[in-house]
Design an enzyme around this catalytic site. Structure first.
Site, PDB file in Angstrom:
ATOM      1  N   LYS A  22       9.006 -25.292 -13.244  1.00 17.66           N
ATOM      2  CA  LYS A  22       8.109 -26.423 -13.530  1.00 17.66           C
ATOM      3  C   LYS A  22       6.782 -25.931 -14.088  1.00 17.66           C
ATOM      4  O   LYS A  22       6.280 -26.450 -15.077  1.00 17.66           O
ATOM      5  CB  LYS A  22       7.850 -27.220 -12.238  1.00 17.66           C
ATOM      6  CG  LYS A  22       6.732 -28.227 -12.376  1.00 17.66           C
ATOM      7  CD  LYS A  22       6.498 -29.000 -11.113  1.00 17.66           C
ATOM      8  CE  LYS A  22       5.502 -28.375 -10.163  1.00 17.66           C
ATOM      9  NZ  LYS A  22       4.083 -28.482 -10.588  1.00 17.66           N
ATOM     10  N   ASN A  23       6.218 -24.908 -13.453  1.00 12.64           N
ATOM     11  CA  ASN A  23       4.876 -24.479 -13.842  1.00 12.64           C
ATOM     12  C   ASN A  23       4.835 -23.727 -15.170  1.00 12.64           C
ATOM     13  O   ASN A  23       3.755 -23.432 -15.674  1.00 12.64           O
ATOM     14  CB  ASN A  23       4.246 -23.613 -12.740  1.00 12.64           C
ATOM     15  CG  ASN A  23       3.798 -24.451 -11.549  1.00 12.64           C
ATOM     16  OD1 ASN A  23       3.900 -25.681 -11.590  1.00 12.64           O
ATOM     17  ND2 ASN A  23       3.313 -23.797 -10.513  1.00 12.64           N
ATOM     18  N   ARG A 131     -10.457 -28.929  -6.541  1.00 17.82           N
ATOM     19  CA  ARG A 131      -9.910 -28.447  -7.809  1.00 17.82           C
ATOM     20  C   ARG A 131     -10.748 -28.848  -9.032  1.00 17.82           C
ATOM     21  O   ARG A 131     -10.341 -29.677  -9.843  1.00 17.82           O
ATOM     22  CB  ARG A 131      -8.460 -28.898  -7.965  1.00 17.82           C
ATOM     23  CG  ARG A 131      -7.582 -28.360  -6.864  1.00 17.82           C
ATOM     24  CD  ARG A 131      -6.154 -28.795  -6.978  1.00 17.82           C
ATOM     25  NE  ARG A 131      -5.357 -27.897  -7.788  1.00 17.82           N
ATOM     26  CZ  ARG A 131      -4.034 -28.005  -7.919  1.00 17.82           C
ATOM     27  NH1 ARG A 131      -3.390 -28.945  -7.305  1.00 17.82           N
ATOM     28  NH2 ARG A 131      -3.361 -27.164  -8.662  1.00 17.82           N
ATOM     29  N   ASP A 317       1.754 -21.199  -3.505  1.00 16.29           N
ATOM     30  CA  ASP A 317       2.814 -22.202  -3.562  1.00 16.29           C
ATOM     31  C   ASP A 317       3.988 -21.880  -2.633  1.00 16.29           C
ATOM     32  O   ASP A 317       4.928 -22.665  -2.525  1.00 16.29           O
ATOM     33  CB  ASP A 317       3.331 -22.360  -5.003  1.00 16.29           C
ATOM     34  CG  ASP A 317       2.352 -23.134  -5.870  1.00 16.29           C
ATOM     35  OD1 ASP A 317       1.374 -23.670  -5.331  1.00 16.29           O
ATOM     36  OD2 ASP A 317       2.580 -23.203  -7.095  1.00 16.29           O
ATOM     37  N   ARG A 409       8.772 -34.105  -7.411  1.00 19.98           N
ATOM     38  CA  ARG A 409       7.890 -33.575  -8.460  1.00 19.98           C
ATOM     39  C   ARG A 409       8.292 -32.154  -8.834  1.00 19.98           C
ATOM     40  O   ARG A 409       8.024 -31.712  -9.940  1.00 19.98           O
ATOM     41  CB  ARG A 409       6.432 -33.550  -7.961  1.00 19.98           C
ATOM     42  CG  ARG A 409       5.791 -34.916  -7.850  1.00 19.98           C
ATOM     43  CD  ARG A 409       4.318 -34.759  -7.525  1.00 19.98           C
ATOM     44  NE  ARG A 409       3.763 -33.691  -8.330  1.00 19.98           N
ATOM     45  CZ  ARG A 409       2.856 -32.802  -7.922  1.00 19.98           C
ATOM     46  NH1 ARG A 409       2.370 -32.874  -6.708  1.00 19.98           N
ATOM     47  NH2 ARG A 409       2.414 -31.864  -8.722  1.00 19.98           N
TER      48      ARG A 409
HETATM   49  C1  UD1 Z   1      -1.451 -23.658 -10.896  1.00 22.76           C
HETATM   50  C2  UD1 Z   1      -0.109 -24.169 -10.448  1.00 22.76           C
HETATM   51  C3  UD1 Z   1      -0.110 -24.454  -8.951  1.00 22.76           C
HETATM   52  C4  UD1 Z   1      -0.570 -23.227  -8.180  1.00 22.76           C
HETATM   53  C5  UD1 Z   1      -1.890 -22.716  -8.728  1.00 22.76           C
HETATM   54  C6  UD1 Z   1      -2.316 -21.401  -8.100  1.00 22.76           C
HETATM   55  C7  UD1 Z   1       0.765 -25.351 -12.360  1.00 22.76           C
HETATM   56  C8  UD1 Z   1       1.175 -26.637 -12.970  1.00 22.76           C
HETATM   57  N1  UD1 Z   1       0.184 -25.394 -11.160  1.00 22.76           N
HETATM   58  O1  UD1 Z   1      -2.392 -24.697 -10.659  1.00 22.76           O
HETATM   59  O2  UD1 Z   1       1.213 -24.821  -8.564  1.00 22.76           O
HETATM   60  O3  UD1 Z   1      -0.755 -23.576  -6.829  1.00 22.76           O
HETATM   61  O4  UD1 Z   1      -1.788 -22.485 -10.158  1.00 22.76           O
HETATM   62  O5  UD1 Z   1      -1.335 -20.441  -8.274  1.00 22.76           O
HETATM   63  O6  UD1 Z   1       0.986 -24.306 -12.929  1.00 22.76           O
HETATM   64  N2  UD1 Z   1     -10.597 -23.632 -10.090  1.00 22.76           N
HETATM   65  C9  UD1 Z   1     -11.937 -23.815 -10.254  1.00 22.76           C
HETATM   66  N3  UD1 Z   1     -12.377 -24.274 -11.478  1.00 22.76           N
HETATM   67  C10 UD1 Z   1     -11.509 -24.521 -12.501  1.00 22.76           C
HETATM   68  C11 UD1 Z   1     -10.140 -24.301 -12.311  1.00 22.76           C
HETATM   69  C12 UD1 Z   1      -9.693 -23.851 -11.079  1.00 22.76           C
HETATM   70  O7  UD1 Z   1     -12.736 -23.603  -9.356  1.00 22.76           O
HETATM   71  O8  UD1 Z   1     -11.978 -24.930 -13.576  1.00 22.76           O
HETATM   72  C13 UD1 Z   1     -10.126 -23.150  -8.769  1.00 22.76           C
HETATM   73  C14 UD1 Z   1      -9.151 -24.095  -8.092  1.00 22.76           C
HETATM   74  O9  UD1 Z   1      -9.828 -25.131  -7.418  1.00 22.76           O
HETATM   75  C15 UD1 Z   1      -8.419 -23.161  -7.160  1.00 22.76           C
HETATM   76  C16 UD1 Z   1      -8.355 -21.856  -7.966  1.00 22.76           C
HETATM   77  O10 UD1 Z   1      -9.363 -21.969  -8.964  1.00 22.76           O
HETATM   78  O11 UD1 Z   1      -9.189 -22.953  -6.010  1.00 22.76           O
HETATM   79  C17 UD1 Z   1      -7.031 -21.586  -8.637  1.00 22.76           C
HETATM   80  O12 UD1 Z   1      -6.636 -22.721  -9.356  1.00 22.76           O
HETATM   81  P1  UD1 Z   1      -5.746 -22.643 -10.659  1.00 22.76           P
HETATM   82  O13 UD1 Z   1      -5.163 -21.287 -10.805  1.00 22.76           O
HETATM   83  O14 UD1 Z   1      -6.532 -23.181 -11.811  1.00 22.76           O
HETATM   84  O15 UD1 Z   1      -4.582 -23.667 -10.322  1.00 22.76           O
HETATM   85  P2  UD1 Z   1      -3.822 -24.620 -11.329  1.00 22.76           P
HETATM   86  O16 UD1 Z   1      -3.724 -23.970 -12.659  1.00 22.76           O
HETATM   87  O17 UD1 Z   1      -4.379 -25.990 -11.247  1.00 22.76           O
END
Ligand code: UD1
Length: 430
Positions: A22-23, A131, A317, A409
């Site tokens: 999915k990711n 997030r 995850d 999902r």
């Molecule tokens: C992706 C995965 C999710 C997984 C996560 C971490 C998908 C669709 N989802 O989510 O399943 O749990 O990676 O491996 O691929 N953050 C900030 N600012 C930002 C962006 C992120 O502070 O602009 C923080 C987030 O709140 C979190 C951390 O960075 O604490 C990691 O998040 P991120 O790697 O961005 O997760 P996703 O890409 O949303």
């Protein structure tokens, strides 16, 4: 609303085909916005999140065609889907759509790179923490974009001649922001260097696909990614890599119930650290020609401490699933969550099955118990919900999991895959 009824106590034995990730599928689908040619993706899992993203892409002008019938691959439902975005008809991603799935915010990168502008709703809060999107905005600004936030939307504008190559060091590792930077920088003028990039296999998969579309990306899978911008991208055909979280989830299910299962079509390199952790917990894991074999016979479950980390560390995850496994270990273990705040909502539900878990900040202390007992429980998010299924498989009696739309999902044909290995899992529609 559907619920899942599990009658626990059976060992798992057999073959579980692993679906496309999915990711990886989500960012790959979004990459179709970068070209007017057709991007064909094979092995796309049939999941609620994928269907939701199809709607979002349709709104931007992507024509979607799914190969007449479902592809027959290892008896998986995963499909081949063709995406064609001749022209972007709308550069706005509305709140109603983005708020349903955070990853849809990622369209900001391709829209900005191809059209010079994007108007994308902020995703809003979600069950596993705040997030924010600051890293996306800062990264795109390093490519010359200007950002305004108004009325809950980000209005991003590229310089007149388009985005320009830049240098950006992530202050914190973000998978999504790394995807977006790679997509946006692929069509920028000049070279971009991203440092402290995410190294997840899904990042490597997206880079492979973008390169097949004519991008020039090197270093994906390491902390430094270099992207030489090109003027346009073309169509390509790409196969979505296997889902490492689904792989790890079923591996933990087998470790929990005992048994002998082949996880078909997946590989050890996708899980790295998580497999070592499972071995320490007492599972035997070997690579076979068709995938991974997971066995636990006779020996009990050993307590192991884990700390979630970006890849190649233990994935957040799989945290909830691992905690479910540890509830049956022969001692005390600790699980520390460092990626997301508030990702312990499964603790209260596991406690309803008889687990002994106490929380202190971002650390859970799990005291293994001899037996879990079935009870009604509620799914709270995608990964938490499957942890309840794993616990239910080992619990005595019946466990009823409500709010299973969370499971849909991210887990393709979960009941069927488990039942074919001897579990008793049934979907109940009210
Ligand atoms: C992706 C995965 C999710 C997984 C996560 C971490 C998908 C669709 N989802 O989510 O399943 O749990 O990676 O491996 O691929 N953050 C900030 N600012 C930002 C962006 C992120 O502070 O602009 C923080 C987030 O709140 C979190 C951390 O960075 O604490 C990691 O998040 P991120 O790697 O961005 O997760 P996703 O890409 O949303």
């Amino acid at each position: 609303m559907d619920r899942i009824r599990i009658r626990g106590g059976n060992k798992l034995n057999g073959i579980i085909p692993i679906s496309g990730a999915k990711n990886a599928a989500l960012p790959l689908m979004i990459a179709s916005l970068l070209t007017s040619d057709t991007l064909t993706l094979e092995n796309v899992p049939h999941l609620a999140d994928v269907e939701q993203l199809l709607r979002i892409l349709g709104n931007h002008g992507v024509d979607v065609s799914v190969n007449g019938r479902r592809e027959r691959q290892s008896e998986s439902y995963s499909r081949t889907i063709h995406f064609t975005c001749r022209t972007v008809v709308d550069t706005t991603a509305p709140y109603e759509l983005v708020s349903k799935m955070r990853a849809s915010f990622w369209v900001i990168g391709p829209l900005l790179a191809r059209e010079g502008r994007a108007h994308v709703s902020l995703p809003g809060g979600c069950a596993i923490g705040t997030r924010p999107v600051d890293l996306f905005l800062e990264g795109l600004q390093a490519l010359g974009a200007t950002m305004e936030i108004e009325g809950g939307y980000v209005k991003a504008t590229a310089p007149k001649g388009g985005l320009v190559g830049g240098h950006y060091t992530f202050p914190k590792i973000s998978v999504g922001a790394t995807h977006v930077m790679m997509m946006a920088a692929s069509l920028a003028n000049g070279t971009t260097v991203i440092e402290n990039a995410a190294r997840e296999p899904e990042v490597v998969d997206l880079a492979k696909c973008l390169n097949a579309m004519g991008a020039r990306i090197s270093g994906a899978g390491t902390s430094t990614i270099t992207i030489e911008g090109v003027t346009s991208l073309h169509g390509a055909r790409h196969r979505v890599l296997p889902d490492r979280i689904e792989t790890g989830t079923y591996a933990m299910a087998v470790a929990m119930t005992g048994g002998d299962v082949i996880l078909e079509g997946t590989g050890a390199e996708l899980l790295d650290n998580a497999l070592d952790t499972l071995r320490l917990a007492g599972a035997e894991i070997t690579e076979t020609e068709s995938g991974l074999r997971v066995v636990r016979n006779g020996n009990g479950i050993q307590p192991v401490d884990v700390v979630t980390e970006p890849f190649p560390g233990f994935p957040t995850d799989l945290q909830a699933q691992f905690m479910a496994l540890m509830t049956r270990s022969s001692g005390v273990s600790h699980v520390t969550e460092t990626i997301f705040e508030n990702r312990f909502m499964h603790v209260q539900e596991l406690a309803r099955l008889g687990a002994r878990i106490s929380l202190s900040g971002q650390m859970a202390r799990i005291e293994g118990v001899d037996r879990l007992k079935g009870a009604p429980v509620m799914a709270t998010d995608l990964r938490a919900s499957v942890s309840l299924v794993i616990a239910g498989l080992a619990a005595e009696g019946e466990t009823m999991v409500s709010r299973v739309y969370h499971l849909d999902r991210g887990f393709e044909r979960l009941e069927e895959k488990l039942n074919r290995c001897g579990a008793e899992v049934e979907r109940v529609s009210d």
